[in-house]
Design an enzyme around this catalytic site. Structure first.
Site, PDB file in Angstrom:
ATOM      1  N   SER A 144       0.871  -1.187   0.000  1.00  0.00           N
ATOM      2  CA  SER A 144       0.000   0.000   0.000  1.00  0.00           C
ATOM      3  C   SER A 144       0.900   1.226   0.000  1.00  0.00           C
ATOM      4  O   SER A 144       2.081   1.135   0.330  1.00  0.00           O
ATOM      5  CB  SER A 144      -0.841  -0.001   1.273  1.00  0.00           C
ATOM      6  N   TYR A 157      -1.677  -1.223  10.617  1.00  0.00           N
ATOM      7  CA  TYR A 157      -1.760  -1.438   9.155  1.00  0.00           C
ATOM      8  C   TYR A 157      -0.444  -1.039   8.486  1.00  0.00           C
ATOM      9  O   TYR A 157       0.099  -1.796   7.661  1.00  0.00           O
ATOM     10  CB  TYR A 157      -2.933  -0.632   8.593  1.00  0.00           C
TER      11      TYR A 157
HETATM   12  N1  NAD Z   1      -8.710  -0.657  -1.115  1.00  0.00           N
HETATM   13  C1  NAD Z   1      -7.672   0.157  -1.051  1.00  0.00           C
HETATM   14  O1  NAD Z   1      -7.808   1.389  -1.143  1.00  0.00           O
HETATM   15  C2  NAD Z   1      -6.293  -0.406  -0.903  1.00  0.00           C
HETATM   16  C3  NAD Z   1      -5.198   0.449  -1.055  1.00  0.00           C
HETATM   17  C4  NAD Z   1      -3.908  -0.050  -0.917  1.00  0.00           C
HETATM   18  C5  NAD Z   1      -3.722  -1.386  -0.619  1.00  0.00           C
HETATM   19  N2  NAD Z   1      -4.800  -2.196  -0.454  1.00  0.00           N
HETATM   20  C6  NAD Z   1      -4.539  -3.607  -0.145  1.00  0.00           C
HETATM   21  O2  NAD Z   1      -5.050  -4.391  -1.195  1.00  0.00           O
HETATM   22  C7  NAD Z   1      -5.406  -5.679  -0.695  1.00  0.00           C
HETATM   23  C8  NAD Z   1      -6.830  -5.986  -1.107  1.00  0.00           C
HETATM   24  O3  NAD Z   1      -7.699  -5.084  -0.464  1.00  0.00           O
HETATM   25  P1  NAD Z   1      -9.155  -4.755  -1.006  1.00  0.00           P
HETATM   26  O4  NAD Z   1      -9.310  -3.303  -0.976  1.00  0.00           O
HETATM   27  O5  NAD Z   1      -9.392  -5.500  -2.257  1.00  0.00           O
HETATM   28  O6  NAD Z   1     -10.032  -5.325   0.213  1.00  0.00           O
HETATM   29  P2  NAD Z   1     -11.128  -6.456   0.262  1.00  0.00           P
HETATM   30  O7  NAD Z   1     -11.634  -6.447   1.658  1.00  0.00           O
HETATM   31  O8  NAD Z   1     -12.096  -6.321  -0.862  1.00  0.00           O
HETATM   32  O9  NAD Z   1     -10.292  -7.792  -0.043  1.00  0.00           O
HETATM   33  C9  NAD Z   1      -9.534  -8.450   0.905  1.00  0.00           C
HETATM   34  C10 NAD Z   1      -9.795  -9.943   0.773  1.00  0.00           C
HETATM   35  O10 NAD Z   1      -8.963 -10.620   1.716  1.00  0.00           O
HETATM   36  C11 NAD Z   1      -9.717 -11.686   2.253  1.00  0.00           C
HETATM   37  N3  NAD Z   1      -9.163 -12.106   3.552  1.00  0.00           N
HETATM   38  C12 NAD Z   1      -9.200 -11.428   4.719  1.00  0.00           C
HETATM   39  N4  NAD Z   1      -8.632 -12.161   5.690  1.00  0.00           N
HETATM   40  C13 NAD Z   1      -8.200 -13.309   5.110  1.00  0.00           C
HETATM   41  C14 NAD Z   1      -7.524 -14.459   5.589  1.00  0.00           C
HETATM   42  N5  NAD Z   1      -7.181 -14.588   6.891  1.00  0.00           N
HETATM   43  N6  NAD Z   1      -7.226 -15.439   4.713  1.00  0.00           N
HETATM   44  C15 NAD Z   1      -7.582 -15.339   3.410  1.00  0.00           C
HETATM   45  N7  NAD Z   1      -8.239 -14.278   2.903  1.00  0.00           N
HETATM   46  C16 NAD Z   1      -8.532 -13.273   3.739  1.00  0.00           C
HETATM   47  C17 NAD Z   1     -11.137 -11.137   2.384  1.00  0.00           C
HETATM   48  O11 NAD Z   1     -12.095 -12.167   2.523  1.00  0.00           O
HETATM   49  C18 NAD Z   1     -11.256 -10.339   1.104  1.00  0.00           C
HETATM   50  O12 NAD Z   1     -11.793 -11.123   0.057  1.00  0.00           O
HETATM   51  C19 NAD Z   1      -5.206  -5.620   0.813  1.00  0.00           C
HETATM   52  O13 NAD Z   1      -3.968  -6.201   1.140  1.00  0.00           O
HETATM   53  C20 NAD Z   1      -5.178  -4.139   1.114  1.00  0.00           C
HETATM   54  O14 NAD Z   1      -4.464  -3.834   2.265  1.00  0.00           O
HETATM   55  C21 NAD Z   1      -6.075  -1.752  -0.585  1.00  0.00           C
END
Ligand code: NAD
Length: 262
Positions: A144, A157
């Site tokens: 991130s 985080y």
């Molecule tokens: N959304 C944003 O703005 C953003 C920005 C930068 C980085 N990220 C990162 O991108 C990645 C995806 O995030 P997102 O926004 O798609 O969120 P999201 O909540 O849609 O997806 C996260 C997924 O991880 C799964 N998950 C959670 N705990 C788990 C576990 N113990 N084992 C297996 N799966 C598990 C959830 O069920 C979900 O499907 C994350 O690592 C997040 O930190 C997101």
């Protein structure tokens, strides 16, 4: 560029039941890969796998909690048993919670570090066993912009996301002799994801503004003047998962519209 840079590759994507992970699974399929959709949310993983199949590529859904080594081992075993290779691992499973330090329960710290950081360690360790045998592989971890710069109420985080970068830099050295590339993507704010349904409320409290103003405030910090999309992340992920990035390892690439430059 080749028309299908991931043609016939076998990809395993964690966190692919929703958000960025789902988008990456679908895009990898579009670029020619067969995709194992892995998530703690099996119903969501199955939906993604169905969409991959609808696009004409092989797919499977696997329920896995990335914090549990036995489940991670079993997931990789199942994927390898089915397709006999594992070419790409992408770690998108992640959780977030914004909390002021003194209000942050130890459980929040443990949960975030476990899913985001330990999960990345466990899956990379397992992937490496297969990729070392093959003498090839691509690992793409989702960190991130919070992996490059600390943020208010984001101690756990940010620690997990900085950790992913340090871990990936080190593992990149371990695996370089086997022609396995390990790189990281640091996305900006991807509002279309379920994660932002939670963050709107938490950041509204954190910033003292109504929830509907939160996203506007975040976009104002982006030089390119818009939010990050799943497609923006996928464009870089496909590059890092393909042979086009063969001479890159241990890198952490910002996809932040210029907001983060280091
Ligand atoms: N959304 C944003 O703005 C953003 C920005 C930068 C980085 N990220 C990162 O991108 C990645 C995806 O995030 P997102 O926004 O798609 O969120 P999201 O909540 O849609 O997806 C996260 C997924 O991880 C799964 N998950 C959670 N705990 C788990 C576990 N113990 N084992 C297996 N799966 C598990 C959830 O069920 C979900 O499907 C994350 O690592 C997040 O930190 C997101």
């Amino acid at each position: 560029m080749e028309t299908q840079p991931l043609k016939d590759k076998i990809a395993l994507v964690t966190g692919s039941a929703s958000g960025i992970g789902r988008g990456l699974a679908l895009r990898y399929a579009l670029e020619g890969a067969r995709v194992a959709c892995c998530d703690i949310n099996l119903a969501g993983a199955e939906e993604t796998a169905d969409s991959v199949r609808a696009s004409g590529r092989g797919s499977m859904a696997v329920k896995v909690d990335v914090t549990r080594s036995s489940e991670v081992e079993e997931a990789f075993r199942l994927v390898h048993e089915k397709w006999k290779r594992i070419d790409i691992l992408t770690n998108s499973a992640g959780i977030i919670k914004a909390q002021f330090l003194v209000e942050m329960p130890e459980e929040t710290w443990d949960a975030i570090i476990n899913v985001n950081l330990k999960g990345t360690f466990l899956t990379m360790r397992e992937a490496a066993k297969y990729m070392i045998e093959q003498k090839s592989g691509k690992i793409v971890n989702i960190s991130s912009k919070s992996g490059k710069k600390g943020g208010l109420w984001l101690g756990a985080y940010c620690a997990s996301k900085f950790g992913i970068i340090g871990l990936s830099q080190s593992v990149a050295m371990d695996l370089a002799p086997y022609k396995i590339n390990v790189n990281v993507i640091c996305p900006g704010n991807v509002f279309s994801t379920p994660m932002w349904d939670i963050l709107d409320k938490e950041y509204s409290r954190k910033l003292g503004v109504p929830p509907e103003q939160v996203r506007k405030m975040y976009v104002e910090k982006v030089p390119l003047g818009r939010e990050c999309t799943v497609e923006d992340v996928a464009n870089v992920a496909v590059f890092l998962a393909s042979s086009y990035s063969d001479y890159m390892t241990g890198q952490a690439i910002n996809v932040t519209g210029g907001q983060e430059v280091h």
